[in-house]
Design a protein around this motif. Sequence first.
Motif, short mmCIF file in Angstrom:
data_model
loop_
_atom_site.label_atom_id
_atom_site.label_comp_id
_atom_site.label_asym_id
_atom_site.label_seq_id
_atom_site.Cartn_x
_atom_site.Cartn_y
_atom_site.Cartn_z
N GLN A 8 1.07 -1.13 -0.08
CA GLN A 8 0.02 0.05 -0.24
C GLN A 8 0.86 0.93 -0.02
OE1 GLN A 8 -2.55 0.12 3.26
NE2 GLN A 8 -3.36 2.04 2.76
N VAL A 9 0.87 1.94 -0.94
CA VAL A 9 1.49 3.27 -1.04
C VAL A 9 0.86 4.44 -0.12
CG1 VAL A 9 1.98 5.41 -2.74
CG2 VAL A 9 2.03 3.02 -3.50
N GLN A 10 2.09 4.92 0.74
CA GLN A 10 1.45 6.14 1.69
C GLN A 10 2.63 7.17 1.56
OE1 GLN A 10 0.91 4.26 5.59
NE2 GLN A 10 -1.26 4.77 5.25
N LEU A 11 2.07 8.31 1.48
CA LEU A 11 3.18 9.48 1.55
C LEU A 11 2.87 10.18 2.83
CD1 LEU A 11 2.51 10.54 -2.04
CD2 LEU A 11 4.36 9.12 -1.43
N SER A 66 9.68 17.16 4.53
CA SER A 66 10.02 15.75 4.50
C SER A 66 8.95 15.02 4.05
CB SER A 66 10.63 15.10 5.63
OG SER A 66 11.87 15.93 6.15
N CYS A 67 9.12 14.05 3.33
CA CYS A 67 8.15 13.19 2.61
C CYS A 67 8.73 11.68 2.85
CB CYS A 67 7.63 13.39 1.25
SG CYS A 67 6.47 12.34 0.58
N VAL A 68 8.00 10.88 3.78
CA VAL A 68 8.43 9.62 4.05
C VAL A 68 7.69 8.67 3.20
CG1 VAL A 68 8.62 7.97 5.56
CG2 VAL A 68 9.26 10.06 6.33
N VAL A 69 8.23 7.82 2.06
CA VAL A 69 7.18 7.18 1.43
C VAL A 69 7.44 5.67 1.79
CG1 VAL A 69 7.70 8.79 -0.47
CG2 VAL A 69 8.82 6.59 -0.54
N SER A 70 6.20 4.90 1.52
CA SER A 70 6.03 3.68 1.82
C SER A 70 5.29 2.79 0.59
CB SER A 70 5.57 3.16 3.09
OG SER A 70 4.32 3.71 3.46
N GLY A 71 5.58 1.53 0.32
CA GLY A 71 4.85 0.76 -0.54
C GLY A 71 5.47 0.88 -1.87
N PHE A 72 6.72 1.64 -1.89
CA PHE A 72 7.33 1.65 -3.22
C PHE A 72 8.74 1.98 -2.87
CE2 PHE A 72 7.52 6.11 -4.31
CZ PHE A 72 6.82 6.43 -3.61
N ARG A 73 9.76 1.96 -4.00
CA ARG A 73 11.15 2.41 -3.82
C ARG A 73 10.99 3.57 -4.71
NH1 ARG A 73 14.93 -2.70 -4.83
NH2 ARG A 73 16.43 -1.20 -4.21
N TYR A 78 -0.39 11.91 -11.23
CA TYR A 78 0.06 11.76 -10.09
C TYR A 78 -1.14 10.81 -9.20
CZ TYR A 78 4.16 14.72 -10.65
OH TYR A 78 5.04 15.36 -11.22
N ASP A 79 -0.80 9.67 -8.94
CA ASP A 79 -1.96 8.78 -8.50
C ASP A 79 -1.97 8.51 -6.93
OD1 ASP A 79 -0.34 5.48 -9.49
OD2 ASP A 79 0.41 7.36 -8.40
N TYR A 80 -1.10 9.13 -6.30
CA TYR A 80 -1.15 9.07 -4.78
C TYR A 80 -0.51 10.51 -4.22
CZ TYR A 80 -1.45 4.13 -5.26
OH TYR A 80 -1.79 2.89 -5.21
N TRP A 81 -1.48 10.90 -3.30
CA TRP A 81 -1.16 12.11 -2.72
C TRP A 81 -0.96 12.26 -1.20
CZ3 TRP A 81 -1.49 17.31 -5.31
CH2 TRP A 81 -1.62 16.91 -6.78
N GLY A 82 -0.06 12.92 -0.64
CA GLY A 82 -0.30 12.99 0.90
C GLY A 82 -1.04 13.92 1.47
N GLN A 83 -1.31 13.97 2.91
CA GLN A 83 -2.31 14.88 3.52
C GLN A 83 -1.90 16.16 3.50
OE1 GLN A 83 -5.26 13.77 4.60
NE2 GLN A 83 -4.83 12.05 3.59
#
Length: 128
Positions: free
Chosen positions: A1-4, A21-28, A115-120
């Motif tokens: 699951q992608v999260q930003l 800072s943007c910590v991403v998860s679910g991908f490299r 862009y398919d995923y956005w942070g809050q």
Amino acid sequence: QVQLVESGGGLVQPGGSLTLSCVVSGFRLANRPVGWFRQAPGKEREAVSCISRSAGSTYYADSVKGRFTISGENLKNTVYLQMNGLKPEDTAVYYCVTAPRTATWGAFWKDSTRYDYWGQGTQVTVSS
């Protein structure tokens, strides 16, 4: 699951600096472009900067070129936006975003629909 997850926003005086800072998860980071958009009250969403590790490229809006620097740290899965010489017109909510890797990304990086995923989002306020 992608999260930003963004952090680092705040209140700063004109001419000051902040690092988002943007910590991403679910991908490299090597596999997807990661960027920043911003939106001020009553204004349209604006592309600020983007980094594509696979292409070895960074992109900047004319309004921030020479003042902002985007970078990525693969081991921490984190993208940074160093903002110097801040101006009141930089006041906005800043969003971290990511898109599927695409050839010739430089032609598309400003298109928010890519862009398919956005942070809050994190608020940046530049005021004396």
